[in-house]
Each structure stands twice: as structure tokens, then as C-alpha cells.
Motif scaffolding. Structure first.
Motif, PDB file in Angstrom:
ATOM      1  N   ARG A 399       0.814  -1.209   0.000  1.00 24.97           N
ATOM      2  CA  ARG A 399       0.000   0.000   0.000  1.00 24.97           C
ATOM      3  C   ARG A 399       0.850   1.262   0.000  1.00 24.97           C
ATOM      4  NH1 ARG A 399      -5.610  -0.281   0.266  1.00 24.97           N
ATOM      5  NH2 ARG A 399      -6.221  -2.445  -0.065  1.00 24.97           N
ATOM      6  N   GLY A 400       2.170   1.110  -0.046  1.00 24.00           N
ATOM      7  CA  GLY A 400       3.041   2.270  -0.090  1.00 24.00           C
ATOM      8  C   GLY A 400       4.485   1.872   0.079  1.00 24.00           C
ATOM      9  N   TYR A 401       5.402   2.643  -0.508  1.00 23.37           N
ATOM     10  CA  TYR A 401       6.828   2.437  -0.320  1.00 23.37           C
ATOM     11  C   TYR A 401       7.235   2.899   1.081  1.00 23.37           C
ATOM     12  CZ  TYR A 401       7.147   1.698  -5.379  1.00 23.37           C
ATOM     13  OH  TYR A 401       6.989   1.220  -6.653  1.00 23.37           O
ATOM     14  N   TYR A 402       8.396   2.448   1.495  1.00 23.79           N
ATOM     15  CA  TYR A 402       8.915   2.796   2.817  1.00 23.79           C
ATOM     16  C   TYR A 402       9.497   4.212   2.813  1.00 23.79           C
ATOM     17  CZ  TYR A 402      12.033   2.601   6.910  1.00 23.79           C
ATOM     18  OH  TYR A 402      12.681   2.857   8.090  1.00 23.79           O
ATOM     19  N   GLN A 403       9.109   5.026   3.789  1.00 23.34           N
ATOM     20  CA  GLN A 403       9.637   6.377   3.976  1.00 23.34           C
ATOM     21  C   GLN A 403       9.553   7.197   2.686  1.00 23.34           C
ATOM     22  OE1 GLN A 403      10.135   7.208   6.978  1.00 23.34           O
ATOM     23  NE2 GLN A 403      11.901   6.299   7.982  1.00 23.34           N
ATOM     24  N   ALA A 404       8.390   7.200   2.039  1.00 23.10           N
ATOM     25  CA  ALA A 404       8.286   7.854   0.724  1.00 23.10           C
ATOM     26  C   ALA A 404       6.909   8.485   0.545  1.00 23.10           C
ATOM     27  CB  ALA A 404       8.563   6.833  -0.384  1.00 23.10           C
ATOM     28  N   ALA A 405       6.514   9.354   1.463  1.00 28.61           N
ATOM     29  CA  ALA A 405       5.170   9.931   1.442  1.00 28.61           C
ATOM     30  C   ALA A 405       4.868  10.665   0.133  1.00 28.61           C
ATOM     31  CB  ALA A 405       4.985  10.868   2.632  1.00 28.61           C
ATOM     32  N   GLU A 406       5.806  11.469  -0.340  1.00 30.63           N
ATOM     33  CA  GLU A 406       5.555  12.231  -1.570  1.00 30.63           C
ATOM     34  C   GLU A 406       5.433  11.307  -2.772  1.00 30.63           C
ATOM     35  OE1 GLU A 406       8.224  15.433  -2.315  1.00 30.63           O
ATOM     36  OE2 GLU A 406       7.975  16.339  -0.330  1.00 30.63           O
ATOM     37  N   HIS A 407       6.313  10.317  -2.837  1.00 28.76           N
ATOM     38  CA  HIS A 407       6.247   9.379  -3.958  1.00 28.76           C
ATOM     39  C   HIS A 407       4.967   8.550  -3.883  1.00 28.76           C
ATOM     40  CE1 HIS A 407       8.215   7.221  -7.272  1.00 28.76           C
ATOM     41  NE2 HIS A 407       7.528   6.183  -6.825  1.00 28.76           N
ATOM     42  N   ASN A 408       4.569   8.174  -2.672  1.00 26.21           N
ATOM     43  CA  ASN A 408       3.355   7.378  -2.518  1.00 26.21           C
ATOM     44  C   ASN A 408       2.119   8.131  -2.996  1.00 26.21           C
ATOM     45  OD1 ASN A 408       4.755   5.191  -1.496  1.00 26.21           O
ATOM     46  ND2 ASN A 408       4.393   5.740   0.637  1.00 26.21           N
ATOM     47  N   ALA A 409       2.120   9.445  -2.810  1.00 24.98           N
ATOM     48  CA  ALA A 409       0.985  10.251  -3.256  1.00 24.98           C
ATOM     49  C   ALA A 409       0.819  10.182  -4.773  1.00 24.98           C
ATOM     50  CB  ALA A 409       1.163  11.701  -2.813  1.00 24.98           C
ATOM     51  N   ARG A 410       1.936   9.964  -5.490  1.00 30.08           N
ATOM     52  CA  ARG A 410       1.877   9.846  -6.948  1.00 30.08           C
ATOM     53  C   ARG A 410       1.647   8.403  -7.405  1.00 30.08           C
ATOM     54  NH1 ARG A 410       6.514  12.960  -6.152  1.00 30.08           N
ATOM     55  NH2 ARG A 410       7.854  11.201  -6.737  1.00 30.08           N
ATOM     56  N   SER A 411       2.160   7.455  -6.639  1.00 35.03           N
ATOM     57  CA  SER A 411       2.168   6.060  -7.081  1.00 35.03           C
ATOM     58  C   SER A 411       0.979   5.244  -6.614  1.00 35.03           C
ATOM     59  CB  SER A 411       3.452   5.374  -6.607  1.00 35.03           C
ATOM     60  OG  SER A 411       4.590   5.972  -7.192  1.00 35.03           O
ATOM     61  N   PHE A 412       0.195   5.789  -5.682  1.00 32.62           N
ATOM     62  CA  PHE A 412      -0.958   5.065  -5.162  1.00 32.62           C
ATOM     63  C   PHE A 412      -2.179   5.974  -5.177  1.00 32.62           C
ATOM     64  CE2 PHE A 412       2.732   2.962  -3.539  1.00 32.62           C
ATOM     65  CZ  PHE A 412       2.406   1.615  -3.523  1.00 32.62           C
ATOM     66  N   THR A 413      -3.314   5.407  -5.558  1.00 33.70           N
ATOM     67  CA  THR A 413      -4.556   6.172  -5.546  1.00 33.70           C
ATOM     68  C   THR A 413      -5.060   6.300  -4.106  1.00 33.70           C
ATOM     69  OG1 THR A 413      -5.968   4.224  -5.790  1.00 33.70           O
ATOM     70  CG2 THR A 413      -5.137   5.251  -7.822  1.00 33.70           C
ATOM     71  N   PRO A 414      -5.960   7.236  -3.838  1.00 31.43           N
ATOM     72  CA  PRO A 414      -6.482   7.373  -2.475  1.00 31.43           C
ATOM     73  C   PRO A 414      -7.139   6.098  -1.940  1.00 31.43           C
ATOM     74  CG  PRO A 414      -6.998   9.335  -3.753  1.00 31.43           C
ATOM     75  CD  PRO A 414      -6.415   8.341  -4.712  1.00 31.43           C
ATOM     76  N   ASP A 415      -7.668   5.248  -2.840  1.00 28.36           N
ATOM     77  CA  ASP A 415      -8.294   4.010  -2.378  1.00 28.36           C
ATOM     78  C   ASP A 415      -7.348   2.816  -2.462  1.00 28.36           C
ATOM     79  OD1 ASP A 415      -8.321   4.050  -5.131  1.00 28.36           O
ATOM     80  OD2 ASP A 415     -10.382   3.337  -5.339  1.00 28.36           O
ATOM     81  N   GLY A 416      -6.027   3.089  -2.600  1.00 29.61           N
ATOM     82  CA  GLY A 416      -5.042   2.033  -2.411  1.00 29.61           C
ATOM     83  C   GLY A 416      -4.580   1.278  -3.628  1.00 29.61           C
TER      84      GLY A 416
END
Length: 549
Positions: A399-416
Motif C-alpha cells: 500500500r506504499g513504499y517505505y519512507q516515501a510519502a511524496e512518492h506514494n501520493a503519486r504512485s498510489f490512488t487514495p483508495d489504495g
């Protein structure tokens, strides 16, 4: 979820409960997984390494010895350790010992150098590093350790296989000792077990947190799909730490069924064919770049060795249809295509599929709860059979990369849903076909070119061994296309210019749209490769960009 690794994104509770209810997640950690196999298959050989044969009972004992020694060195549950080792039995012992101790392994590859290693240490604060003394071309990993330790004060423990110099001997960790109960402290099944690496060809690999539950579900199902058994012997010539090598079905799939991993130090056909014969190998896994040399060697020597394999798996990138056809029709190989990612989703062709499906597709997903979306540039679903961006979520997709909040916002949709970056199409029969990477998609004056489609057309030419299509800057169109070609030379070979003209005519006759025919063709002796065994298009793009300046 209590005590979940800080910086990692947990599965939402409603999904975690669903995956448990459906029996995907069974509450087993990786340490118990190995101990179960050691109990059930104690006398079976688990690993063949050079002249050493290791059975499951011995393997499990060494893991406990290693965990105890590491505890005595000061490592504790919750610490992190970078593991960068060659294909050797010690790799698996160290991996499971860290798991048993509750330390999180970070799965570095032998080809990584200071930029990658230093990034892993800085992101994680890892306290330990495991390596060999020397690697390919006599690369000195001890010097790499010195450089990393100089700028990462948290790095306190360095264990070296071979000549340890001023560091600790990795071999000593496997010496018999009284096992300390406090050293055995694996994390629970719902926690992050280790950090795998993303396989992208651009930038520093991102860290992928995999839980025991999600990873072992993928391993068990992959072993079943791949029909592995106690008598299965898997040749491992790809880097052991690669996710493909670990779990698709990989070494862990073999350990699950009580089979044996046969370790090879290099992927050359000379080395591999010797090991196949010596150990009666049943299965092997390769990336596409290694398939052609194996075929060429077998063809040159009129050797039927490939047909002796129960299965040849090919993954990591799409296998050209022409090569898949030759493997099946010329070499009588039982081929299985694999399309997956360290972030989760894995697709396999099945053994009961038609030859057409095995040749022309990358199979179907593992789980009925692997949710797949294929969307256009505006995030709208495309029609069946149309190319679009692949998004996925499911019981073994992070559901997300480690320690990568900004990248996760681009790589994952709000519903996961994870945006994989792959361009695919789903056929009427449900099979997935990989058409390239969205970052590799070329926008030629508004016309979108899927690189994989053009590369597939190029390699149908009898003298094209490998092909890679990349974008090059253009003032008028924004981007044009450049094809890099590894060419099979013949007598009275025409000039490069004439060869390029012949190739363009060939593609026109093939039926490729005019705008998809490469604007430029470069013949290349040797392709650059990433640490994951994929053609490094980043290097190729830099080459054409530099020439355009």
C-alpha cells in the motif's frame, strides 16, 4: 495495527480481515515457515552450492546458530541490515537468521554500488552490512563498506564472506554454538518482514516493505501454480536477492515444497548447462536477455538440454514472441512466462494454456482478489483489448513504499491502487499482455508509441537479436524514437545506413503504422543492463540526448 514499522503503510483493517477470512494470510512468519519445512523434509537436500549439499535440518540449525551469533554481536529485533551477497548458501542462512532474530533484511543486489548502498543506509539507519570480499571484475565490497561506514555512523557491524580484512568474519556466524532463546524473536506474521527493492530502471531503487503474511501467500500460491514438488530442483543463476528469484516461485517456493535450489555463480550457458546435467535440474528461471545465449549455445552444439527441463520460466521483462515460439517449437521447452513486480502483483501463464496464450501473453493473476484496472491517461477505463495504464491492489500488493510519502501520493490512488507504470492490455480470455512502461511511452507529436510493440516487431527480423526503443528530444515533435539494435552479422553485410533502410522497410511490410517506425536506428555491440538484468534504457536515453545537444 500495533508496532507496525514506522514509515511503512499498513493494509487497511477491512482488507486485512478479508484476506485472513479467505485463507490468504494464515498467520505464519518466515522463520516458522522454514522450521516447518525443516521438520517435514529434514533429510531432503535444500541447497546445492559448488561441492556442498545442505539438507533442511542442517540449514535450519545454521540459521539458529547465525541468529545467536548476531545477537551476541549486538543486533536486536527491530534493527535493519543491508544484505549484498552473491549466490551462495550463506545468503539464505543470513536472510533467515535475520528474520529469526527480528532484524529486517534490506535486499541489495551484487551490482549495486555506493550511490544505491548509501541511500539504503541513509533511508533506514541500518546497523549491519553483509557482503563478500570480492565480486565480479574483482570489485572490492570491503572498500564499499568503508565508504558507507564513513558517512553512516549507525553502521556498526560489517560481516564479510571471505577475507574479512578489519571486519567480522561471516563464516564465524555459522559455527556451532549454544542457541540463546532470547535471540529467537521473529516479528509476527502481520508485520513487515524485510525490505525488497523496486526494479525500475530510473533512479535509486525504492524500498518495498513486505509482510510475512502477504509474501508467504504469494510464495505458496506460486509454488502451486508452478507445480513444484519435493523432487523439484531449481537452477538459480539470477541474483538470489531478486524478488523473481525469491518468490516467483523462486527459492522460497522450493523451500515450501521440500525441493532443492541449485546455485550458479554466473548465468552463462556453459556454467548453467553443466549444473543442469550434474544436478538433474528440473526448473530454471531467466530474464529475456539470458535466453538468447542459452538458445545459441544449444543450437550451436546441437544440444537438447533445454528440453530436459520440466519448466523454463522467463520473467523480469516481456519475452519477445519470436523467442517464445522458438523455445517451444524448436527446442521443445515447457515455457512459463512470468510478469510481476516486487511491489506485489504476479501473473503466470499456466501449463494447461494453449501454445498461443503461452507465446503471446504474460498469463493471468495469482489471486481472484488481485484487483486490476487498465486506465487511459485520464484515469478512465479502457475497452477490453485496448492499451492502458495498469493499476492493482490485492492480498500481496503493498500500500506504499517505505519512507516515501511524496512518492506514494503519486504512485498510489487514495483508495489504495498501485500505479505500476506498466502499459498493458487485457484480452477477452483474461490474459494480460505487457506493452511497455508508461515512462517509456514515446509522445511523437501527439501520437503515442508503446515501445514494447515496436520492439516486438523489430525482433521478428531474423538478424535482430535484441532491440530497445527510446525517446529522443525533437524541437518540432517534442519526441522522436530511436531504436538500438543488436544485429546478427552475416557475410557481405551491408553498411549500417543500408541496414537501417532495410529495417524500416521490413517494419512497413510488417504492418507497423508509419509514425511507429523508428526515426533513428543505432546498431550496438553490447546493451547496458540494470542490476535487475533489464536493458538500461536510462543509459540509452542519455546517449541520444547527449548527441542531440
Amino acid at each position: 495495527m500495533q508496532n507496525y514499522l514506522a514509515g511503512a503503510v499498513p493494509y487497511p483493517e477491512q482488507f486485512a480481515n478479508l484476506y485472513r477470512q479467505k485463507g490468504y494470510w494464515i498467520g505464519q512468519n518466515l522463520s516458522d515457515f522454514l522450521q516447518q519445512s525443516a521438520s517435514q523434509y529434514a533429510e531432503n537436500i535444500a541447497i546445492f552450492d559448488a561441492e556442498i549439499e545442505i539438507n533442511y535440518q542442517q540449514f535450519n540449525q545454521w540459521v539458529s546458530y547465525c541468529a545467536t551469533h548476531l545477537y551476541q554481536h549486538g543486533l536486536r529485533a527491530g534493527d535493519k541490515a543491508v544484505v549484498q551477497m552473491p549466490n551462495c548458501y550463506q545468503f539464505y542462512v543470513v536472510f533467515f537468521a535475520l528474520i529469526r532474530l527480528g532484524v529486517l533484511p534490506i535486499m541489495s543486489l551484487p551490482a549495486h554500488r555506493h550511490a544505491e548502498l548509501n541511500s539504503f543506509f541513509q533511508q533506514t539507519g541500518a546497523k549491519a552490512y553483509f557482503c563478500a570480499d570480492f565480486g565480479a571484475q574483482k570489485f572490492d565490497y570491503r572498500e564499499l563498506a568503508r565508504k558507507c561506514q564513513a558517512v553512516n555512523p549507525e553502521l556498526q557491524h560489517i560481516f564479510v564472506l571471505g577475507d574479512q580484512a578489519e571486519f567480522s568474519s561471516l563464516a564465524d556466524l555459522l559455527q556451532q554454538t549454544a542457541i540463546l532463546e532470547q535471540a529467537i524473536n521473529p516479528s509476527s506474521a502481520d508485520q513487515v518482514a524485510f525490505l525488497q527493492l523496486s526494479g525500475g530502471s530510473t533512479g535509486i531503487p525504492k524500498l518495498i516493505p513486505r509482510t510475512h503474511d502477504d509474501y508467504l501467500y504469494s510464495v505458496r500460491e506460486s509454488a502451486n501454480i508452478c507445480q513444484l514438488e519435493q523432487n523439484s530442483r531449481l537452477l538459480m543463476v539470477l541474483p538470489a536477492a531478486h524478488n523473481f528469484s525469491m518468490s516467483s516461485a523462486g527459492a522460497l517456493g522450493i523451500f515450501y515444497v521440500g525441493g532443492a535450489v541449485v546455485l550458479g555463480t554466473d548465468p552463462s550457458p556453459e556454467t548453467a548447462f553443466h549444473l543442469i546435467r550434474k544436478h538433474q535440474v528440473t526448473d530454471a528461471c531467466l530474464v529475456p536477455a539470458l535466453v538468447r545465449p542459452w538458445m545459441d549455445k544449444a543450437r550451436k552444439d546441437q544440444d537438447d538440454i533445454l528440453s530436459t527441463l520440466r519448466c523454463l520460466q522467463v520473467g523480469g521483462a516481456r519475452l519477445p514472441d519470436t523467442v517464445a515460439t522458438a523455445l517451444i517449437q524448436e527446442f521443445n521447452v515447457k515455457l512459463q512466462q512470468v510478469f510481476g513486480m516486487a511491489e506485489g502483483l504476479v501473473n503466470y501463464t499456466r501449463f494447461d494454456m494453449s501454445a498461443e496464450q503461452i507465446i503471446h501473453t504474460q498469463g493471468i493473476k495469482i489471486s481472484e482478489d488481485d484487483e486490476i484496472l487498465v486506465l487511459d491517461d485520464n484515469d478512465q477505463p479502457v475497452a477490453i483489448g485496448q492499451i492502458g495504464h495498469l493499476l492493482t491492489r490485492g492480498p500481496y500488493t503493498i500500500r506504499g513504499y517505505y519512507q516515501a510519502a511524496e512518492h506514494n501520493a503519486r504512485s498510489f490512488t487514495p483508495d489504495g491502487f498501485y500505479r505500476t507504470g506498466d502499459l498493458v492490455r487485457i484480452r477477452e480470455d483474461g490474459c494480460i499482455v505487457v506493452e511497455g512502461r508508461s515512462k517509456e511511452q514515446i509522445n511523437r507529436g501527439g501520437e503515442k508509441i508503446a515501445t514494447e510493440e515496436v520492439e516486438q516487431a523489430l525482433v521478428t527480423h531474423p538478424q535482430v537479436r535484441l532491440a530497445a526503443l527510446v525517446a529522443m528530444p525533437d524541437e518540432m515533435l517534442g519526441e522522436k524514437s530511436c531504436a538500438f539494435i543488436a544485429w546478427q552479422t552475416q557475410d557481405n553485410e551491408p553498411s549500417a545506413i543500408r541496414r537501417g533502410m532495410q529495417l524500416r522497410q521490413y517494419l512497413k511490410d510488417y504492418g507497423l503504422a508509419t509514425y511507429k517506425i523508428p526515426d533513428r536506428i543505432e546498431f550496438i555491440e553490447q546493451f547496458p543492463y540494470t542490476a535487475f538484468g533489464k536493458i538500461d534504457k536510462k543509459v540509452l536515453r542519455k546517449q541520444v540526448e547527449a548527441e542531440a545537444v
